[in-house]
Design a protein around this motif. Structure first.
Motif, short mmCIF file in Angstrom:
data_model
loop_
_atom_site.label_atom_id
_atom_site.label_comp_id
_atom_site.label_asym_id
_atom_site.label_seq_id
_atom_site.Cartn_x
_atom_site.Cartn_y
_atom_site.Cartn_z
N SER A 62 0.82 -1.27 -0.07
CA SER A 62 -0.01 0.13 -0.01
C SER A 62 0.87 1.19 0.06
CB SER A 62 -0.94 0.08 1.24
OG SER A 62 -0.16 0.05 2.54
N SER A 63 2.22 1.16 -0.25
CA SER A 63 3.09 2.25 -0.08
C SER A 63 4.00 2.19 -1.33
CB SER A 63 3.60 2.44 1.07
OG SER A 63 4.54 3.50 1.06
N ALA A 64 4.16 3.08 -2.36
CA ALA A 64 5.05 3.09 -3.32
C ALA A 64 5.32 4.50 -3.72
CB ALA A 64 4.65 2.19 -4.47
N TRP A 65 6.29 4.77 -4.25
CA TRP A 65 6.92 6.11 -4.71
C TRP A 65 7.62 6.04 -6.03
CZ3 TRP A 65 5.49 10.48 -1.53
CH2 TRP A 65 4.85 10.00 -0.21
N ALA A 66 7.41 6.95 -6.94
CA ALA A 66 8.01 6.91 -8.36
C ALA A 66 8.46 8.55 -8.53
CB ALA A 66 7.15 6.53 -9.50
N ASN A 85 -0.94 4.71 -2.82
CA ASN A 85 -1.60 4.62 -1.54
C ASN A 85 -2.39 3.41 -1.38
OD1 ASN A 85 -4.02 4.94 -2.99
ND2 ASN A 85 -4.62 6.69 -1.93
N GLY A 86 -2.11 2.32 -2.24
CA GLY A 86 -2.73 1.09 -2.25
C GLY A 86 -4.02 0.99 -3.16
N ARG A 87 -4.29 2.24 -3.42
CA ARG A 87 -5.58 2.00 -4.70
C ARG A 87 -5.30 3.05 -5.90
NH1 ARG A 87 -7.10 3.57 0.49
NH2 ARG A 87 -7.28 5.83 0.06
N ALA A 88 -4.64 3.94 -5.84
CA ALA A 88 -4.06 4.90 -7.03
C ALA A 88 -2.92 5.51 -6.74
CB ALA A 88 -5.54 5.82 -7.22
N TRP A 89 -2.34 6.06 -7.97
CA TRP A 89 -1.11 6.96 -8.15
C TRP A 89 -1.64 8.31 -8.05
CZ3 TRP A 89 3.81 5.46 -7.35
CH2 TRP A 89 4.15 4.05 -7.54
N SER A 90 -1.07 9.24 -7.26
CA SER A 90 -1.46 10.44 -7.35
C SER A 90 -0.07 11.41 -7.29
CB SER A 90 -2.31 10.91 -6.25
OG SER A 90 -1.62 10.71 -4.86
N LEU A 91 -0.23 12.65 -7.86
CA LEU A 91 1.00 13.51 -7.87
C LEU A 91 1.19 14.39 -6.59
CD1 LEU A 91 3.46 14.67 -9.62
CD2 LEU A 91 1.70 16.43 -10.37
N THR A 92 2.41 14.27 -5.95
CA THR A 92 2.36 14.99 -4.74
C THR A 92 2.39 16.40 -4.96
OG1 THR A 92 3.77 13.12 -3.75
CG2 THR A 92 3.92 15.24 -2.69
N TRP A 103 13.31 15.18 -9.98
CA TRP A 103 13.64 14.16 -9.05
C TRP A 103 14.09 12.85 -9.74
CZ3 TRP A 103 14.60 15.67 -4.29
CH2 TRP A 103 14.07 16.96 -3.92
N TYR A 104 15.32 12.38 -9.46
CA TYR A 104 15.79 11.47 -10.36
C TYR A 104 15.98 9.85 -9.69
CZ TYR A 104 19.48 9.25 -13.23
OH TYR A 104 20.39 8.54 -14.07
N SER A 105 15.88 10.07 -8.34
CA SER A 105 16.16 8.85 -7.81
C SER A 105 15.34 8.78 -6.32
CB SER A 105 17.73 8.43 -7.19
OG SER A 105 17.80 7.36 -6.59
N VAL A 106 14.68 7.53 -6.02
CA VAL A 106 13.94 7.32 -4.67
C VAL A 106 14.39 5.93 -4.35
CG1 VAL A 106 12.12 6.39 -6.04
CG2 VAL A 106 11.70 7.29 -3.61
N SER A 107 14.29 5.72 -3.02
CA SER A 107 14.51 4.46 -2.17
C SER A 107 14.04 4.51 -1.01
CB SER A 107 16.19 4.29 -1.98
OG SER A 107 16.49 3.20 -1.40
N ALA A 108 13.44 3.44 -0.28
CA ALA A 108 12.69 3.63 0.60
C ALA A 108 12.91 2.34 1.59
CB ALA A 108 11.03 3.68 0.61
N SER A 109 13.16 2.38 2.73
CA SER A 109 13.24 0.88 3.67
C SER A 109 11.90 0.79 4.29
CB SER A 109 14.42 1.35 4.65
OG SER A 109 13.89 2.23 5.59
N SER A 110 11.12 1.49 4.28
CA SER A 110 9.71 1.47 4.95
C SER A 110 8.90 2.57 4.47
CB SER A 110 9.78 1.50 6.62
OG SER A 110 9.88 2.67 7.06
N LYS A 338 7.43 -5.04 -1.44
CA LYS A 338 7.62 -6.11 -0.33
C LYS A 338 6.38 -6.63 0.09
CE LYS A 338 11.68 -3.44 1.53
NZ LYS A 338 12.06 -2.68 2.77
N GLY A 339 6.55 -8.02 0.52
CA GLY A 339 5.12 -8.40 0.90
C GLY A 339 4.48 -9.27 -0.03
N THR A 340 4.94 -9.13 -1.44
CA THR A 340 4.17 -9.81 -2.50
C THR A 340 5.13 -10.50 -3.34
OG1 THR A 340 4.29 -7.84 -4.00
CG2 THR A 340 2.68 -7.65 -2.14
N ALA A 341 4.78 -11.09 -4.40
CA ALA A 341 5.58 -11.58 -5.44
C ALA A 341 5.74 -10.66 -6.80
CB ALA A 341 5.18 -12.99 -5.77
N ARG A 342 5.15 -9.62 -6.57
CA ARG A 342 4.94 -8.41 -7.59
C ARG A 342 6.22 -7.38 -7.80
NH1 ARG A 342 -1.44 -7.43 -7.03
NH2 ARG A 342 -2.18 -9.32 -8.24
N LEU A 343 6.22 -6.82 -9.05
CA LEU A 343 7.10 -5.59 -9.23
C LEU A 343 6.17 -4.48 -9.56
CD1 LEU A 343 8.38 -8.36 -10.36
CD2 LEU A 343 10.60 -6.82 -10.05
#
Length: 367
Positions: A62-66, A85-92, A103-110, A338-343
């Protein structure tokens, strides 16, 4: 998830300009017919005008960033941060972020530890999201004339790195500690599994051997080189699957063309996991659910995006989705969810109106 500087492609080009065993036994990889391969579904398209996405991270289902860039109707350039947010992508909203043009790179541990890197006309910048709000973080102090563009982030629990072509900075006690890399080294990618296990990959140039692939591993105290085959590979990306399984991808020059290449490290040595050579340019490598995925496109960048999936024995070519009337230029980055087999996969596609080719940001996920 980390992203690509595409330095491997440039490095491979430079190789041509400068110069006219390993692992346990495995079955020889072969191309097999795709009998109902997993489909990729479009989740975001048509809204980032004249834009593209370069990096993606997915710390939970339910959490991803691009991140990337786009233009407004007046031609003004804007940095883009998309949130899932687990349902849709939106522009911050831009007002909640530092004023960057890209913005060129994003990384997240949680979901409460997200990092982004980018730049504007005057400087490079870093921001951190703690689950509630973004705040800008001081940029590392670098050696004079050190390149700051096209750096990459990697984060794990209690650890964050930012790597440029010739340096690596590690987050320490609220600041940064920077290591200058050996002469001739140019890094194109970084990936981290923990505070004691991270990898960087790129190329190294010497007069005696020209350009060769370069990898190094963080052991919790220092970066130690892990020697790779001297095969002139221009590295684009690295993925640390586990402590004893690391993958890199890129191109090896051959005559007037290239050979798409994937190397696998089994904890002791590297092995060339030969891809089917169909003229593709591999850009990103990652995986989930026991599968390895590589993105790229055949020369010409026409039609749907292509993925190459390796199941441990053979490669399968998988076509992704493309919006009606479009053709995908590139899928630049992959992130295991994380927590799935998807990408998640991000990049851009082109729509040609007969006079002008327009670019749009693209987000896909395997079903």
């Amino acid at each position: 998830m980390r992203t690509r500087m595409l330095y491997g492609l440039a490095a491979a080009t430079l190789v041509v300009g400068l110069t006219t065993t390993a692992g346990q036994a495995q079955a020889v990889p072969t191309l097999k017919a795709a009998a109902a391969p997993p489909a990729w579904k479009i989740f975001y398209a048509g809204r980032l005008t004249e834009g593209y996405l370069h990096s993606v991270a997915a710390p939970s289902p339910s959490s991803a960033w691009a991140v990337g860039q786009y233009q407004d109707a007046n031609g003004g350039h804007h940095a883009a941060v998309l949130r899932w947010n687990g349902r849709a992508w939106s522009l911050t909203p831009p007002g909640s972020l530092p004023d960057m043009k890209y913005w060129y790179s994003v990384s997240a541990s949680s979901p409460r530890d997200v990092w982004i890197y980018g730049w504007n006309e005057e400087r490079a910048g870093i921001a951190h999201f703690d689950g509630r709000k973004w705040r800008e973080v001081a940029f590392p102090e670098l050696p004079e004339s050190a390149p700051v563009s096209y750096a990459e982030l990697a984060s794990a629990h209690n650890a964050t790195w930012l790597v440029g072509e010739t340096w690596v900075s590690r987050r320490v006690h609220g600041g940064w500690k920077t290591t200058t890399l050996p002469a001739g080294v140019r890094i194109s990618s970084i990936d981290a599994r923990s505070a004691h296990d991270a990898w960087i990959a790129g190329t190294v140039y010497t007069e005696a051997r020209g350009l060769q692939p370069y990898t190094a591993r963080w052991n919790g105290h220092a970066w130690k080189r892990v020697k790779t085959p001297a095969n002139k590979l221009g590295v684009n990306d690295v993925w640390a699957q586990s402590r004893k399984s690391v993958w890199v991808t890129g191109l090896i020059p051959k005559g007037e063309g290239w050979v798409p290449t994937v190397l696998h490290w089994n904890g002791r040595r590297w092995k060339n996991v030969k891809m089917p050579d169909q003229g593709q340019w591999p850009l990103a490598i990652s995986g989930n659910g026991g599968k390895v995925w590589v993105t790229g496109d055949p020369a010409g960048f026409d039609g749907p995006p292509l993925y190459w999936r390796f199941d441990g024995r053979r490669w399968t070519t998988v076509a992704g989705a493309v919006p009606a009337g479009g053709r995908v230029e590139a899928v630049n980055a992959l992130a295991p969810i994380k927590g799935t087999a998807r990408l998640w996969g991000v990049g851009n596609y082109i729509v040609d109106d007969g006079q002008v080719a327009h670019s749009f940001g693209l987000v896909q996920r395997d079903r």
